[in-house]
Design an enzyme around this catalytic site. Structure first.
Site, mmCIF file in Angstrom:
data_model
loop_
_atom_site.group_PDB
_atom_site.id
_atom_site.type_symbol
_atom_site.label_atom_id
_atom_site.label_comp_id
_atom_site.label_asym_id
_atom_site.label_seq_id
_atom_site.Cartn_x
_atom_site.Cartn_y
_atom_site.Cartn_z
ATOM 1 N N CYS B 118 1.017 -0.941 -0.299
ATOM 2 C CA CYS B 118 -0.425 0.191 0.005
ATOM 3 C C CYS B 118 0.887 1.274 0.205
ATOM 4 C CB CYS B 118 -0.626 0.303 0.884
ATOM 5 S SG CYS B 118 -1.840 1.200 0.997
ATOM 6 N N CYS B 121 -0.504 4.008 2.121
ATOM 7 C CA CYS B 121 -0.684 4.360 4.028
ATOM 8 C C CYS B 121 -0.388 2.303 4.194
ATOM 9 C CB CYS B 121 -2.589 4.726 4.074
ATOM 10 S SG CYS B 121 -3.394 3.665 3.114
ATOM 11 N N SER B 122 -1.868 2.222 4.653
ATOM 12 C CA SER B 122 -1.090 0.829 5.574
ATOM 13 C C SER B 122 -2.364 0.160 4.633
ATOM 14 C CB SER B 122 -0.661 1.236 6.778
ATOM 15 O OG SER B 122 -2.166 1.630 6.750
ATOM 16 N N CYS B 123 -3.017 -0.551 4.148
ATOM 17 C CA CYS B 123 -3.698 -1.497 3.086
ATOM 18 C C CYS B 123 -3.506 -2.235 3.943
ATOM 19 C CB CYS B 123 -4.906 -0.469 2.250
ATOM 20 S SG CYS B 123 -5.145 1.047 2.808
#
Lengths: 110, 213
Positions: B118, B121-123
């Site tokens: 991702c 972000c941090s998906c």
């Protein structure tokens, strides 16, 4: 913004060093932040996009200086204040109340 | 000696030491978490039990969930086809709560390797794998996975043949990928449960391969 077409969080393709592979077990306060973020959305107070907007608007300095869940709790707070769940004054008073209970996370739980 | 005294001071009222991460000096952000939690409970938004139940549900999610999906796909061709056609529905079919997001399974073969990231972000497919490892959220991984993925894979100990096609998938909040790793050789006689034990977290991110039996 130096480059309006490429905000700081859009990191794909940037140069960077080796991937740091060390990890950590999540602390209880971090899990609680995660839970509050999920439940705050389920209550309809904000969306995942609202969370991301707050995270992205914090800027690169916050990304470098704060931990992941520190940024998340700040973004959670911003969204809940904006949604009117509580006021900044209420938050400030509660934080003073919490701090007065002790010096460690374990000691100040009500 | 002073150190002993220090340790003794850090016993909780129950007589057990506080978790190490609870006995450092209270931070500003920890204070904010407690304040938010208590305000939401006082205002009737949430109960303490609801918050704990959410944490418990999160703690129950682990790469073992994803491994069960992978092992079934390895042994049930119809399920594999359903998984690749609609990852969310196939995972729900096995009883996993996927929520509203779209889950897309991408299959590794003898000639294709998939890697997920991702960059924004941090998906992460947290409903099937649990919370993402720290490295998944770092600037280094997010930046370089799409720039020099083979170099990143080497840091994880994976050296792909130059003839292997490498596909990197960039997740979003609404659409999350999971890698269906290639089934290791020499596993023909293994049960689904035994196969699942070969499926590592990293093999479902693409930074690893399934283990050999």
């Amino acid at each position: 913004m130096d480059d309006p077409t490429h905000r700081w969080h859009d990191m794909g393709g940037d140069a960077a060093g080796p991937v740091p592979l060390e990890g950590h077990d999540f602390a209880i306060w971090e899990k609680r932040v995660d839970a509050l973020v999920i439940l705050g959305q389920q209550r309809g107070h904000f969306t995942v996009d609202g969370l991301r907007r707050a995270l992205e608007d914090m800027g690169e300095a916050a990304f470098e200086s704060m931990t992941y869940y520190e940024r998340w709790v700040a973004a959670l707070n911003q969204n809940l204040v904006e949604a009117g769940v509580y006021s900044l004054e209420e938050l400030g008073a509660k934080m003073e109340d919490v701090k007065a209970r002790g010096d460690t996370y374990g000691a100040v739980q009500s | 000696m002073p150190h002993d005294h220090h340790d003794h001071d850090h016993l909780s009222p129950s007589g057990h030491p506080y978790r190490q991460d609870n006995d450092g000096a209270l931070t500003y952000w920890q204070t904010m978490e407690i304040a938010i939690r208590e305000l939401m409970i006082e205002k009737g938004e949430l109960s303490a039990a609801q918050i704990q139940a959410q944490i418990d549900a999160m703690d129950e999610r682990s790469p073992a969930n994803g491994a069960a999906v992978v092992a079934r796909a390895w042994t049930d061709p119809d399920f594999r086809n359903r998984l690749l056609a609609n990852g969310s529905d196939a995972a729900r079919e096995m009883g996993f709560d996927i929520g509203p997001m779209h889950l897309v399974a991408v299959e590794n073969t003898a000639h294709i390797h998939n890697l997920i990231v991702c960059t924004l972000c941090s998906c992460y497919p947290r409903n099937l794998l649990g919370l993402p490892p720290d490295w998944y959220k770092t600037r280094e991984y997010r930046s370089r996975a799409v720039r020099e993925p083979r170099a990143v894979l080497r840091e994880f100990g994976v050296e792909l043949p130059v003839t292997t096609t490498l596909r990197v998938h960039d997740s979003t909040a609404d659409m999350r990928y999971i890698v269906l790793p290639a089934r290791p050789a020499g596993t023909d006689g293994l049960s689904v449960d035994a196969l699942a034990k070969l499926v590592t977290r990293d093999s479902m991110i693409g930074t690893g391969l399934a283990k050999a039996p």
